[in-house]
Write an enzyme that holds these catalytic residues in place. Structure first.
Site, mmCIF file in Angstrom:
data_model
loop_
_atom_site.group_PDB
_atom_site.id
_atom_site.type_symbol
_atom_site.label_atom_id
_atom_site.label_comp_id
_atom_site.label_asym_id
_atom_site.label_seq_id
_atom_site.Cartn_x
_atom_site.Cartn_y
_atom_site.Cartn_z
ATOM 1 N N HIS A 1 0.866 -1.184 0.000
ATOM 2 C CA HIS A 1 0.000 0.000 0.000
ATOM 3 C C HIS A 1 0.906 1.239 0.000
ATOM 4 C CE1 HIS A 1 -3.746 2.157 1.039
ATOM 5 N NE2 HIS A 1 -2.968 2.937 1.764
ATOM 6 N N HIS B 1 -2.684 4.746 -2.946
ATOM 7 C CA HIS B 1 -3.720 5.542 -2.295
ATOM 8 C C HIS B 1 -3.400 7.022 -2.482
ATOM 9 C CE1 HIS B 1 -5.616 6.557 1.926
ATOM 10 N NE2 HIS B 1 -6.272 7.113 0.933
ATOM 11 N N ASP C 1 -7.716 1.356 6.561
ATOM 12 C CA ASP C 1 -6.405 2.011 6.546
ATOM 13 C C ASP C 1 -6.336 2.975 7.724
ATOM 14 O OD1 ASP C 1 -4.015 3.207 5.829
ATOM 15 O OD2 ASP C 1 -4.759 4.091 3.960
ATOM 16 N N GLY C 2 -5.418 2.715 8.640
ATOM 17 C CA GLY C 2 -5.222 3.629 9.755
ATOM 18 C C GLY C 2 -5.348 2.952 11.103
ATOM 19 N N GLY C 3 -4.231 2.842 11.799
ATOM 20 C CA GLY C 3 -4.269 2.306 13.162
ATOM 21 C C GLY C 3 -4.558 0.818 13.256
ATOM 22 N N ASP D 1 1.166 5.256 0.115
ATOM 23 C CA ASP D 1 0.437 6.478 0.446
ATOM 24 C C ASP D 1 1.047 7.681 -0.244
ATOM 25 O OD1 ASP D 1 -1.632 5.550 2.048
ATOM 26 O OD2 ASP D 1 -0.350 5.449 3.822
ATOM 27 N N GLY E 1 0.743 -0.092 8.841
ATOM 28 C CA GLY E 1 1.990 0.635 8.677
ATOM 29 C C GLY E 1 2.799 0.566 9.956
ATOM 30 N N PHE F 1 -1.041 11.196 8.390
ATOM 31 C CA PHE F 1 0.146 10.763 9.127
ATOM 32 C C PHE F 1 0.009 9.313 9.564
ATOM 33 C CE2 PHE F 1 -0.148 15.334 9.668
ATOM 34 C CZ PHE F 1 1.146 15.730 9.373
ATOM 35 N N GLY F 2 1.146 8.623 9.611
ATOM 36 C CA GLY F 2 1.153 7.264 10.131
ATOM 37 C C GLY F 2 1.122 7.284 11.645
ATOM 38 N N GLY F 3 0.874 6.123 12.226
ATOM 39 C CA GLY F 3 0.995 5.974 13.670
ATOM 40 C C GLY F 3 -0.166 6.513 14.479
#
Ligand code: ZN
Length: 198
Positions: free
Chosen positions: A10, A43, A152-154, A12, A174, A120-122
């Protein structure tokens, strides 16, 4: 990542406008393409994504996902992506209701439900997105739609089970993978949890 057990990559793409962060462009995607045979799930978190469909398709994307909120004529955009011979995805931010893309669901290959605000990641997974995932799965089932439902996310080993139970079938991880001591062990752990559900 192939060795670590991932099924797809994936990527980003952030432009510093649609989201505050800035990442990479088609040139880097094209270079990455040479490093793996895994499918590229790209994405686009960018403004006016229509302008870049050709470039990202040509860079080797297998799935190209745009944000419903960033596009004026979503049906046309989806057709343009499919016209490049690749799969078309549509993403929704946490505050965007599923109903705003209901009519286009039969045309898309992938529905990407953001489980954090993009940029943002994380970040921590927003649990309030579970009903949206359930609703999407229900719509897919009752209408016989073939789209995949991606989150997607967390995403972590702790919540991948409830996400799968809610109806997601592609999981973007991620920070939970890259921040772990062994990518392979973390992915294997996640797959074992999914294996127990399916
Ligand atoms: Zn993403």
């Amino acid at each position: 990542m192939e060795k670590a057990g991932a099924d797809l990559i994936h990527v980003d793409i952030m432009d510093g406008h649609y989201v505050p962060n800035l990442t990479i462009g088609p040139g880097v995607v094209s270079s990455l393409r040479k490093t793996t045979a895994l499918p590229f799930d790209v994405h686009l978190m960018i403004e006016s994504p229509d302008r870049y469909i050709d470039a990202f398709a040509d860079a080797g994307s297998n799935i190209l996902t745009v944000h419903a909120e960033a596009v004026v004529h979503l049906h046309r955009t989806v057709q343009t992506i499919k016209g490049k011979g690749i799969k078309a995805g549509v993403s929704l931010n946490p505050a965007t209701p599923l109903s705003c893309i209901e009519e286009i669901l039969p045309d898309i290959d992938l529905l990407l439900i953001m489980t954090v605000n993009p940029g943002f990641g994380g970040q921590k997974f927003i649990a309030g997105m579970l009903p949206k995932i359930r609703k999407a799965r229900e719509l897919a089932q009752t209408r016989g739609l073939g789209m995949a439902i991606e989150v997607d996310g967390g995403v972590t080993p702790d919540n991948i089970g409830i996400l799968a139970e809610a109806g997601a079938d592609i999981f973007v991880a991620g920070a939970s993978v890259f921040g772990s001591p062994s990518y392979g062990d973390t992915i294997a752990r996640m797959k074992a949890i999914l294996g127990g559900i399916r």
